[in-house]
Design an enzyme around this catalytic site. Structure first.
Site, PDB file in Angstrom:
ATOM      1  CG  LEU A  67      -1.931  -1.293   1.711  1.00  0.00           C
ATOM      2  CD1 LEU A  67      -2.717  -0.929   2.721  1.00  0.00           C
ATOM      3  CD2 LEU A  67      -2.852  -1.151   0.300  1.00  0.00           C
ATOM      4  CG  ASP A  68       0.279   4.462  -2.644  1.00  0.00           C
ATOM      5  OD1 ASP A  68       1.213   3.730  -3.254  1.00  0.00           O
ATOM      6  OD2 ASP A  68      -0.550   5.278  -3.331  1.00  0.00           O
ATOM      7  CE  LYS A  69       5.991   8.494   4.785  1.00  0.00           C
ATOM      8  NZ  LYS A  69       7.005   9.409   4.743  1.00  0.00           N
TER       9      LYS A  69
ATOM     10  CB  THR B  57      -2.955   3.794   1.295  1.00  0.00           C
ATOM     11  OG1 THR B  57      -2.674   4.803   0.016  1.00  0.00           O
ATOM     12  CG2 THR B  57      -4.051   3.002   1.116  1.00  0.00           C
TER      13      THR B  57
ATOM     14  NE  ARG C 262      -2.034   8.696  -4.567  1.00  0.00           N
ATOM     15  CZ  ARG C 262      -0.925   8.964  -4.081  1.00  0.00           C
ATOM     16  NH1 ARG C 262      -0.125   7.670  -3.596  1.00  0.00           N
ATOM     17  NH2 ARG C 262      -0.412  10.153  -4.074  1.00  0.00           N
TER      18      ARG C 262
END
Length: 434
Positions: A226-228, A230, A334
């Site tokens: 997951l993105d930082k 998220t 996104r």
């Protein structure tokens, strides 16, 4: 090509394992339409999944395993690492790549150390699986929100702002560092290889397997990311067999992943499917972009997302949106949200800027709440995105399991304010009209 088609109504889940019961009261108050589905849990304890399993999958090193085969008829190009991975069971693709780079693979009698080498029909491939590489990160005593754990895997609720694995600029404090300590694994130095991808399955294709042979060691057990910014659910494998089995499920897109987000504006139509390839933005290396029609030219890769508006907030200034992923591309939600004109609230990289959010919201909320709205938006330092549901087939039991975890307080707080303020604004408008 953009394809936004009307879909049958779908909800967050029918039967979820939701061990995060302590957070459900907060969740229910801010997400009533979603929480009643989350509460429809099977009620099975998160510690009993494998307790009655009569058979265990043994942990196998696989070092020294040999493959001597001729490539059958293949259509198009197929990478060497992909072909070998399809021929050996229970060995991760990253370990196959390590074997190739270490010179343990030959094609037609010639050593090949390039993982992206294309094989063709009739090629004679000889491969010896390498030893497991040492873990390349330091264990750290980091508190983890573990939703489920057994001897084969664990499911973690990752907080926003935590990086999944060490990388340049983030050598410590990552999820991997915490997992190494939690699982009592050895302490060694980590690889400093640069890695661009941020939110994809590590088994999917070459973009996620293009770094050095030690890359897999930097991410012990990490099957997806997951993105930082998220928050939400991640599954982590404790052994290579489980890792390989889970990676295959991600590759086949059979993993169930559901996200909730706040958007700037409201998607139109209110539900649909976005089928637009995603590739690296030519103007910004850290950003991805939805690029229609570029798939055939190799500039982007197939990406498909389904979305549904759960609730319109602040008179149309924002919306609570559910996302279901058919693919797992970097920054997929996104980039797709930006493409349809409703970037995620707080996503400065993809257009969901604070100024844009305020311009949409200030006129749509009651005057008494405008100051608080400005304060919350100014404090928002991440995209409003949470991985709320994760479902997969357990590699040990074969049972289909699903987990859910409520969004964190920062997301719940802003949803509550936008909902309440929008209603107050509506009441004032109605009163004035009288």
């Amino acid at each position: 090509m953009l394809s936004i088609s009307q879909l049958p109504s779908f909800s967050l889940n029918k039967s979820l394992r939701s061990p995060c019961s302590s957070s459900l009261s907060l969740f229910s108050s801010f997400f009533p339409r979603v929480s009643r589905l989350v509460r429809a849990s099977s009620g099975i304890s998160n510690l009993t999944l494998c307790s009655s399993t009569p058979e265990r999958i043994p942990r196998v090193n696989n070092a020294g395993l040999k493959l001597d085969e001729t490539v059958d008829a293949v259509k198009g190009k197929i990478r060497l690492d992909s072909w070998i991975s399809s021929r050996v069971n229970g060995v991760s693709r990253a370990r196959v790549q390590s074997s190739i780079r270490l010179g343990l693979v030959s094609v037609n009698g010639q050593i090949v150390d390039k993982v992206s080498h294309n094989v063709k029909s009739g090629d004679e491939v000889n491969c010896t699986i390498s030893e497991l590489q040492p873990l390349k990160a330091e264990p750290e005593d980091i508190q983890l929100d573990i939703v489920y754990e057994d001897e084969h895997l664990l499911v973690v609720n990752k907080p926003a702002h935590m990086v999944v694995h060490p990388a340049p600029g983030n050598p410590t404090g990552t999820l991997v560092n915490g997992i190494l300590h939690h699982c009592a694994l050895p302490s060694v130095a980590y690889s400093n290889q640069e890695d661009d991808s941020d939110e994809e399955t590590l088994s999917d294709d070459e973009e996620m397997t293009s770094s050095s042979s030690l890359a897999a060691s930097v991410r012990p057990g990490i099957v997806h990311r997951l993105d930082k910014g998220t928050s939400g659910l991640l599954v982590v494998a404790k052994d290579e067999y489980s890792h390989a089995q889970l990676a295959e499920q991600f590759k086949l897109h059979t993993i169930e992943r559901v996200y909730v987000s706040l958007t700037t504006g409201v998607p139109s139509p209110s539900q649909g499917r976005i089928d637009v390839p995603i590739g690296r933005d030519s103007n910004n290396r850290i950003r991805m972009a939805a690029i229609p029609g570029s798939l055939c030219r190799g500039k982007a890769r197939h990406a498909a997302s389904r979305y549904k508006v759960i609730e319109t907030l602040a008179g149309g200034g924002s919306a609570l949106v559910e996302w279901r992923l058919e693919t797992g591309r970097t920054h997929q939600i996104r980039a797709h949200a930006k493409y349809i004109g409703v970037p995620l609230l707080g996503d400065e990289v993809y257009g969901g800027t604070k100024s844009m959010a305020l311009s949409l919201l200030q006129k749509r909320v009651s005057r008494s709440d405008q100051e608080q709205i400005i304060e919350l938006i100014s404090r928002m330092d991440r995209p409003c995105l949470h991985a709320i549901v994760l479902g997969f087939k357990h590699p040990c039991t074969g049972e289909t399991v699903k987990f859910s975890c409520p969004p964190p307080s920062d997301l719940a707080e802003i949803v509550g304010l936008l909902r309440r303020s929008g209603r107050e604004k509506e009441k004032v408008t109605q009163f004035t009209a009288l």
